[in-house]
Write an enzyme that holds these catalytic residues in place. Sequence first.
Site, PDB file in Angstrom:
ATOM      1  N   GLY A 121      60.126  34.238  28.811  1.00  0.00           N
ATOM      2  CA  GLY A 121      61.409  34.511  29.455  1.00  0.00           C
ATOM      3  C   GLY A 121      61.937  33.288  30.181  1.00  0.00           C
ATOM      4  N   ALA A 186      34.100  26.885  47.207  1.00  0.00           N
ATOM      5  CA  ALA A 186      33.335  28.073  47.615  1.00  0.00           C
ATOM      6  C   ALA A 186      34.280  29.152  48.121  1.00  0.00           C
ATOM      7  CB  ALA A 186      32.319  27.699  48.687  1.00  0.00           C
ATOM      8  N   GLY A 187      35.335  29.407  47.331  1.00  0.00           N
ATOM      9  CA  GLY A 187      36.265  30.491  47.684  1.00  0.00           C
ATOM     10  C   GLY A 187      35.863  31.755  46.951  1.00  0.00           C
ATOM     11  N   VAL A 188      36.862  32.610  46.736  1.00  0.00           N
ATOM     12  CA  VAL A 188      36.568  33.933  46.186  1.00  0.00           C
ATOM     13  C   VAL A 188      36.017  33.831  44.757  1.00  0.00           C
ATOM     14  CG1 VAL A 188      37.450  36.270  46.071  1.00  0.00           C
ATOM     15  CG2 VAL A 188      38.615  34.614  47.472  1.00  0.00           C
ATOM     16  N   ASP A 318      52.086  36.833  43.005  1.00  0.00           N
ATOM     17  CA  ASP A 318      51.503  35.517  43.294  1.00  0.00           C
ATOM     18  C   ASP A 318      52.540  34.404  43.336  1.00  0.00           C
ATOM     19  OD1 ASP A 318      49.045  36.754  43.238  1.00  0.00           O
ATOM     20  OD2 ASP A 318      48.167  35.458  41.695  1.00  0.00           O
ATOM     21  N   ALA A 326      46.197  41.338  43.709  1.00  0.00           N
ATOM     22  CA  ALA A 326      46.885  42.227  42.782  1.00  0.00           C
ATOM     23  C   ALA A 326      47.619  43.351  43.530  1.00  0.00           C
ATOM     24  CB  ALA A 326      45.876  42.821  41.810  1.00  0.00           C
ATOM     25  N   HIS A 450      27.537  63.256  56.252  1.00  0.00           N
ATOM     26  CA  HIS A 450      26.190  62.736  56.474  1.00  0.00           C
ATOM     27  C   HIS A 450      25.291  63.112  55.311  1.00  0.00           C
ATOM     28  CE1 HIS A 450      22.523  61.535  58.505  1.00  0.00           C
ATOM     29  NE2 HIS A 450      21.989  62.685  58.117  1.00  0.00           N
TER      30      HIS A 450
HETATM   31  P1  FAD Z   1      49.931  37.602  37.111  1.00  0.00           P
HETATM   32  O1  FAD Z   1      48.892  38.633  37.044  1.00  0.00           O
HETATM   33  O2  FAD Z   1      49.537  36.183  37.067  1.00  0.00           O
HETATM   34  O3  FAD Z   1      50.932  37.911  35.916  1.00  0.00           O
HETATM   35  C1  FAD Z   1      52.026  37.106  35.638  1.00  0.00           C
HETATM   36  C2  FAD Z   1      52.396  37.333  34.186  1.00  0.00           C
HETATM   37  O4  FAD Z   1      53.632  36.702  33.945  1.00  0.00           O
HETATM   38  C3  FAD Z   1      51.403  36.719  33.201  1.00  0.00           C
HETATM   39  O5  FAD Z   1      50.983  37.714  32.307  1.00  0.00           O
HETATM   40  C4  FAD Z   1      52.190  35.637  32.490  1.00  0.00           C
HETATM   41  O6  FAD Z   1      51.867  35.530  31.119  1.00  0.00           O
HETATM   42  C5  FAD Z   1      53.613  36.139  32.649  1.00  0.00           C
HETATM   43  N1  FAD Z   1      54.618  35.095  32.615  1.00  0.00           N
HETATM   44  C6  FAD Z   1      54.684  33.986  33.384  1.00  0.00           C
HETATM   45  N2  FAD Z   1      55.800  33.286  33.116  1.00  0.00           N
HETATM   46  C7  FAD Z   1      56.444  33.970  32.140  1.00  0.00           C
HETATM   47  C8  FAD Z   1      57.648  33.754  31.450  1.00  0.00           C
HETATM   48  N3  FAD Z   1      58.454  32.727  31.746  1.00  0.00           N
HETATM   49  N4  FAD Z   1      57.998  34.637  30.483  1.00  0.00           N
HETATM   50  C9  FAD Z   1      57.194  35.698  30.183  1.00  0.00           C
HETATM   51  N5  FAD Z   1      56.063  35.959  30.833  1.00  0.00           N
HETATM   52  C10 FAD Z   1      55.684  35.110  31.797  1.00  0.00           C
HETATM   53  N6  FAD Z   1      43.091  40.120  42.996  1.00  0.00           N
HETATM   54  C11 FAD Z   1      42.671  41.260  43.575  1.00  0.00           C
HETATM   55  O7  FAD Z   1      43.449  41.895  44.285  1.00  0.00           O
HETATM   56  N7  FAD Z   1      41.406  41.731  43.378  1.00  0.00           N
HETATM   57  C12 FAD Z   1      40.515  41.081  42.610  1.00  0.00           C
HETATM   58  O8  FAD Z   1      39.383  41.531  42.447  1.00  0.00           O
HETATM   59  C13 FAD Z   1      40.920  39.869  41.987  1.00  0.00           C
HETATM   60  N8  FAD Z   1      40.069  39.189  41.195  1.00  0.00           N
HETATM   61  C14 FAD Z   1      40.499  38.035  40.592  1.00  0.00           C
HETATM   62  C15 FAD Z   1      39.592  37.340  39.804  1.00  0.00           C
HETATM   63  C16 FAD Z   1      39.975  36.179  39.186  1.00  0.00           C
HETATM   64  C17 FAD Z   1      38.983  35.437  38.323  1.00  0.00           C
HETATM   65  C18 FAD Z   1      41.313  35.706  39.331  1.00  0.00           C
HETATM   66  C19 FAD Z   1      41.775  34.461  38.631  1.00  0.00           C
HETATM   67  C20 FAD Z   1      42.225  36.395  40.119  1.00  0.00           C
HETATM   68  C21 FAD Z   1      41.816  37.560  40.767  1.00  0.00           C
HETATM   69  N9  FAD Z   1      42.680  38.274  41.592  1.00  0.00           N
HETATM   70  C22 FAD Z   1      42.249  39.418  42.210  1.00  0.00           C
HETATM   71  C23 FAD Z   1      44.055  37.836  41.817  1.00  0.00           C
HETATM   72  C24 FAD Z   1      45.013  38.639  40.923  1.00  0.00           C
HETATM   73  O9  FAD Z   1      44.631  38.464  39.577  1.00  0.00           O
HETATM   74  C25 FAD Z   1      46.435  38.181  41.142  1.00  0.00           C
HETATM   75  O10 FAD Z   1      46.766  38.277  42.513  1.00  0.00           O
HETATM   76  C26 FAD Z   1      47.404  39.053  40.355  1.00  0.00           C
HETATM   77  O11 FAD Z   1      47.127  39.008  38.979  1.00  0.00           O
HETATM   78  C27 FAD Z   1      48.847  38.600  40.597  1.00  0.00           C
HETATM   79  O12 FAD Z   1      49.705  39.433  39.909  1.00  0.00           O
HETATM   80  P2  FAD Z   1      51.135  38.917  39.426  1.00  0.00           P
HETATM   81  O13 FAD Z   1      51.758  40.077  38.724  1.00  0.00           O
HETATM   82  O14 FAD Z   1      51.851  38.297  40.542  1.00  0.00           O
HETATM   83  O15 FAD Z   1      50.839  37.735  38.401  1.00  0.00           O
HETATM   84  P1  NAI Z   2      40.271  30.194  47.046  1.00  0.00           P
HETATM   85  O1  NAI Z   2      41.483  29.740  47.752  1.00  0.00           O
HETATM   86  O2  NAI Z   2      39.693  31.505  47.372  1.00  0.00           O
HETATM   87  O3  NAI Z   2      39.104  29.126  47.250  1.00  0.00           O
HETATM   88  C1  NAI Z   2      39.228  27.798  46.860  1.00  0.00           C
HETATM   89  C2  NAI Z   2      38.193  26.994  47.587  1.00  0.00           C
HETATM   90  O4  NAI Z   2      38.168  25.704  47.028  1.00  0.00           O
HETATM   91  C3  NAI Z   2      38.518  26.827  49.074  1.00  0.00           C
HETATM   92  O5  NAI Z   2      37.390  27.134  49.843  1.00  0.00           O
HETATM   93  C4  NAI Z   2      38.922  25.362  49.177  1.00  0.00           C
HETATM   94  O6  NAI Z   2      38.632  24.793  50.422  1.00  0.00           O
HETATM   95  C5  NAI Z   2      38.097  24.753  48.067  1.00  0.00           C
HETATM   96  N1  NAI Z   2      38.625  23.485  47.569  1.00  0.00           N
HETATM   97  C6  NAI Z   2      39.910  23.147  47.366  1.00  0.00           C
HETATM   98  N2  NAI Z   2      39.996  21.887  46.869  1.00  0.00           N
HETATM   99  C7  NAI Z   2      38.720  21.439  46.746  1.00  0.00           C
HETATM  100  C8  NAI Z   2      38.152  20.223  46.290  1.00  0.00           C
HETATM  101  N3  NAI Z   2      38.910  19.228  45.852  1.00  0.00           N
HETATM  102  N4  NAI Z   2      36.817  20.096  46.310  1.00  0.00           N
HETATM  103  C9  NAI Z   2      36.016  21.105  46.738  1.00  0.00           C
HETATM  104  N5  NAI Z   2      36.515  22.288  47.196  1.00  0.00           N
HETATM  105  C10 NAI Z   2      37.844  22.453  47.193  1.00  0.00           C
HETATM  106  O7  NAI Z   2      40.628  30.058  45.496  1.00  0.00           O
HETATM  107  P2  NAI Z   2      39.900  30.594  44.198  1.00  0.00           P
HETATM  108  O8  NAI Z   2      38.504  30.957  44.472  1.00  0.00           O
HETATM  109  O9  NAI Z   2      40.232  29.614  43.150  1.00  0.00           O
HETATM  110  O10 NAI Z   2      40.693  31.918  43.916  1.00  0.00           O
HETATM  111  C11 NAI Z   2      42.108  31.887  43.815  1.00  0.00           C
HETATM  112  C12 NAI Z   2      42.698  33.121  44.374  1.00  0.00           C
HETATM  113  O11 NAI Z   2      42.537  34.202  43.468  1.00  0.00           O
HETATM  114  C13 NAI Z   2      42.073  33.622  45.664  1.00  0.00           C
HETATM  115  O12 NAI Z   2      42.554  32.950  46.794  1.00  0.00           O
HETATM  116  C14 NAI Z   2      42.493  35.036  45.671  1.00  0.00           C
HETATM  117  O13 NAI Z   2      43.792  35.134  46.143  1.00  0.00           O
HETATM  118  C15 NAI Z   2      42.454  35.399  44.196  1.00  0.00           C
HETATM  119  N6  NAI Z   2      41.198  36.080  43.898  1.00  0.00           N
HETATM  120  C16 NAI Z   2      40.926  37.267  44.515  1.00  0.00           C
HETATM  121  C17 NAI Z   2      39.758  37.921  44.288  1.00  0.00           C
HETATM  122  C18 NAI Z   2      39.489  39.179  45.013  1.00  0.00           C
HETATM  123  O14 NAI Z   2      40.420  39.732  45.589  1.00  0.00           O
HETATM  124  N7  NAI Z   2      38.269  39.685  45.025  1.00  0.00           N
HETATM  125  C19 NAI Z   2      38.755  37.409  43.354  1.00  0.00           C
HETATM  126  C20 NAI Z   2      39.119  36.128  42.787  1.00  0.00           C
HETATM  127  C21 NAI Z   2      40.308  35.518  43.043  1.00  0.00           C
END
Ligand code: FAD
Ligand code: NAI
Length: 471
Positions: A121, A186-188, A318, A326, A450
């Site tokens: 899009g 060492a983030g999520v 995001d 999410a 409980h």
């Molecule tokens: P997205 O899920 O990124 O979706 C955006 C969509 O837009 C994509 O499908 C993309 O293809 C589409 N898009 C982009 N540009 C265009 C375009 N121009 N035209 C058409 N389509 C397009 N969050 C949690 O709350 N709990 C979790 O346990 C969790 N675990 C995670 C684990 C990992 C490994 C990662 C990477 C993220 C995790 N997150 C988690 C974060 C979560 O995935 C995101 O916060 C969430 O997906 C954001 O939703 P969104 O709809 O904003 O974007």
């Molecule tokens: P994050 O922001 O959680 O952690 C990134 C880490 O990388 C931070 O601790 C930061 O200080 C470190 N960092 C940044 N630059 C660096 C460098 N150059 N060298 C070494 N360390 C460095 O990001 P992450 O783990 O990539 O996840 C992205 C996002 O996805 C999260 O912030 C979260 O919003 C979402 N997510 C949520 C989950 C959940 O809700 N359970 C699970 C996974 C992702």
Amino acid sequence: MKSFDVVVIGAGPGGYIAAIRAAQLGMSVGCIEQWKTPKGDFALGGTCLNVGCIPSKALLESSENYERVLHQFKAHGITASGVKFDLKTMLERKDRIVGKMTSGIAGLFKKNKVTWLQGHGKLVSGGTTWKIEVDSETVEAKNVIIATGSKARHLPGIPVDNKLICDNEGALAFDSVPPRLGVIGAGVIGLELGSVWRRLGSTVKVLEALPTFLGAADETVAQEAWKIFTKGQGLDIELGVTISGVKESKKGLSIQYSTKEGSSKIFDCDRLIVSVGRVPNTDGLGAENIGLKLDPKGFIEVDKNCRTALPRVYAVGDVVRGPMLAHKGEDEGVMVAEIIAGQHGHVNYDAIPWVIYTAPEIAWVGKTEQRLKAEGVAYRAGRFPFAYNGRALGREEPEGFVKILADAGSDRILGVHAIGSLASELIAEAVVAMEFGASSEDIARICHAHPSMSEVMREAALAVDKRSLNG
Ligand code: FAD
Ligand code: NAI
């Protein structure tokens, strides 16, 4: 030209939920999504369903089961010999769950009469209606909701190929367990996926730039997590490092970095996960075509109701400020759809729960103790350990605690922090309490089943007033 009341760009949790809610409210809705599976089929669900929340939790569960059989069952008197796992089956199970969930959204779109527009899009022009190109077709919309999500941030000089050097996409699909795994950040993601591969047999080293561990969490929770992950589970986490480069050789990867004391070090590994945060995704969106403003970090600028400065153009998830979660995106999607329909959509950003799905899990809602101190808020804290809870002992999962922070004057709950088994489920009670403006006394007076882990929440509430009954 196809014409809609609402066109949503992106079908992740923010976008697909916005599309469904708008359709429920009687609007004609098109949702543009470009995502393709490795097989080349278009798929809904975005990062969350395809390469985020859902597949990571599937692998977390599989690897936790493996670890339970290996190490935890012994305490129950159950021993098993020759325990093995089959990575291919594990990955196929994960992929099946992803497939079920993403095709489920396609079903929901059909049920709610949302038109799925497959392709990229691009915003083209504005006026009384907005024109959006979807590959070679142009559609028009009275209202636009941008939900284009985020992508992994990569580091300069460390090219991600998703084979040896991986972001979340590759790290969820290793074809074998790397004997030595490096993780930058060492983030999520680093902690969740690092834990998955450690349980399956990798020796994991995590390199973190910041000198503190899990800075967003409450300090006491972060300290407990540090103890459990490093001493208890053998995750090697080094803080305060500066990565200077990664070299590939026949033996694998060499990560060069300097320690916080300034000495140079090299860490050799077989695979590397780069998990250093995510950046908003507006690639090829055409923001410049319609004068859509991005902030200096690339997020689409919106107000508290996710309105951009352009009429009838909204952005959620995001790609806008706030936590990249999410459920935050979903709630914004619902809010915006309701506002477009003339209702009073609202998101309470003070009551968005966070969960880190490590074992034990970490979950919180509201303010941390360090934040309350910095803001000069007078508060009382109550803390109760799982070790005193019969259900936790029965489950052989006594680690961790719940902590409740309440206003010193009004007793209103300001934050709840948990580390422990099922913290992801327990935190829901705290979110409800905060949404309803409850006091710690309210939770203390509610009957909790409980024996259940939830009794720890009640005991922590009682502890705010120094009157825990079981500890
Ligand atoms: P997205 O899920 O990124 O979706 C955006 C969509 O837009 C994509 O499908 C993309 O293809 C589409 N898009 C982009 N540009 C265009 C375009 N121009 N035209 C058409 N389509 C397009 N969050 C949690 O709350 N709990 C979790 O346990 C969790 N675990 C995670 C684990 C990992 C490994 C990662 C990477 C993220 C995790 N997150 C988690 C974060 C979560 O995935 C995101 O916060 C969430 O997906 C954001 O939703 P969104 O709809 O904003 O974007
Ligand atoms: P994050 O922001 O959680 O952690 C990134 C880490 O990388 C931070 O601790 C930061 O200080 C470190 N960092 C940044 N630059 C660096 C460098 N150059 N060298 C070494 N360390 C460095 O990001 P992450 O783990 O990539 O996840 C992205 C996002 O996805 C999260 O912030 C979260 O919003 C979402 N997510 C949520 C989950 C959940 O809700 N359970 C699970 C996974 C992702």
